[in-house]
Scaffold this active site. Structure first.
Site, PDB file in Angstrom:
ATOM      1  N   GLY A   1      35.011  41.255  39.487  1.00 55.87           N
ATOM      2  CA  GLY A   1      34.826  40.279  38.420  1.00 55.87           C
ATOM      3  C   GLY A   1      35.055  40.781  37.008  1.00 55.87           C
TER       4      GLY A   1
ATOM      5  N   HIS B   1      47.425  35.759  37.878  1.00 59.94           N
ATOM      6  CA  HIS B   1      48.145  36.576  38.867  1.00 59.94           C
ATOM      7  C   HIS B   1      48.719  37.802  38.155  1.00 59.94           C
ATOM      8  CE1 HIS B   1      50.354  37.527  42.491  1.00 59.94           C
ATOM      9  NE2 HIS B   1      51.379  37.816  41.717  1.00 59.94           N
TER      10      HIS B   1
HETATM   11  C1  GRF Z   1      43.026  40.785  39.303  1.00 60.40           C
HETATM   12  O1  GRF Z   1      44.064  41.711  39.339  1.00 60.40           O
HETATM   13  C2  GRF Z   1      43.610  39.408  39.363  1.00 60.40           C
HETATM   14  O2  GRF Z   1      44.797  39.265  38.707  1.00 60.40           O
HETATM   15  C3  GRF Z   1      43.808  39.245  40.826  1.00 60.40           C
HETATM   16  O3  GRF Z   1      42.671  39.856  41.420  1.00 60.40           O
HETATM   17  C4  GRF Z   1      42.165  40.849  40.541  1.00 60.40           C
HETATM   18  C5  GRF Z   1      40.723  40.525  40.274  1.00 60.40           C
HETATM   19  O4  GRF Z   1      40.035  41.510  39.629  1.00 60.40           O
HETATM   20  N1  GRF Z   1      44.072  37.881  41.176  1.00 60.40           N
HETATM   21  P1  GRF Z   1      38.555  41.239  39.096  1.00 60.40           P
HETATM   22  O5  GRF Z   1      37.685  40.817  40.276  1.00 60.40           O
HETATM   23  O6  GRF Z   1      38.616  40.182  38.028  1.00 60.40           O
HETATM   24  O7  GRF Z   1      38.090  42.556  38.547  1.00 60.40           O
END
Ligand code: GRF
Length: 208
Positions: A12, A110
């Site tokens: 997160g 993404h």
């Molecule tokens: C990020 O790289 C986002 O782009 C992808 O999943 C990852 C999530 O990371 N869809 P976090 O849980 O926000 O640290």
């Protein structure tokens, strides 16, 4: 004031970027009404708790199939009167029913420059491995609306960074998160919540 729900599956850091941007006034006109995780015990839930944000856990294993799971998500969100769903590292494909329920009101981050290195099975470190294997000189992140095609909705914002010759998937992932994702996701939420986005054909116009 709009109610947003942030859907998560992991640590997160993007959720944290949103919380911080609301706290510092970089995002206005909304509050996080609820964080929904599809995994128990993820650190995102601790982040929500630390900021007194309500959270819910909806687990696929508690439902007969993906359609019932998505119905469970819809039912969970209903009491919060959600205006915008933010997918911040949510690793589950949403059903058509869910997407129609929140049509043009779901956004996703993404970690590549869509349409490169995206689509089914392209998530997490795989994205950065593919970019490095292909030999691209820039990569980055994209915030887009969500439709029935994985990573195929209208693009709201993109940000690029240069690839370094000694990059690994891990170093690239970290730089893209810090320099792209944590900036453009809060920006896109602020634009949405202040009614600055308009979809025309496949293009997202950003009003002054
Ligand atoms: C990020 O790289 C986002 O782009 C992808 O999943 C990852 C999530 O990371 N869809 P976090 O849980 O926000 O640290």
């Amino acid at each position: 004031m709009l109610n947003i729900a942030v859907l998560v599956s992991g640590s997160g850091t993007n959720l944290q970027a949103i919380i911080d941007a609301i706290d510092t006034g970089k995002i206005t006109n909304c509050k996080i009404a609820c964080v929904v995780a599809n995994k128990a015990d993820v650190y995102s839930l601790t982040r929500a708790k630390n900021h007194n944000i309500e959270s819910q856990v909806v687990l696929k294993k508690d439902y007969a199939d993906n359609s019932a799971f998505n119905k469970g998500l819809i039912d969970t969100l209903k009491p919060y009167n959600i205006d915008l769903i933010v997918l911040a590292g949510f690793l589950s494909i949403l059903s058509s029913d869910f997407i129609q329920e929140y049509k043009d009101r779901i956004i996703n981050i993404h970690p590549s420059l869509i349409p490169a290195f995206c689509g089914d099975g392209c998530y997490g470190l795989h994205v950065h491995e593919k970019a490095l294997d292909y030999g691209v000189k820039v990569s980055g992140a994209t915030v887009h609306f969500v439709n029935e095609i994985t990573d195929g909705g209208e693009i709201i914002l993109q940000k690029a960074i240069d690839i370094k010759c000694d990059d690994t998937p891990q170093t690239l992932q970290k730089r893209i998160m810090e320099n792209c994702e944590w900036q453009i996701l809060p920006m896109a939420i602020d634009l949405f919540c202040n009614n600055k986005l308009k979809i025309v054909d496949r293009k997202v116009l950003i009003k002054e």
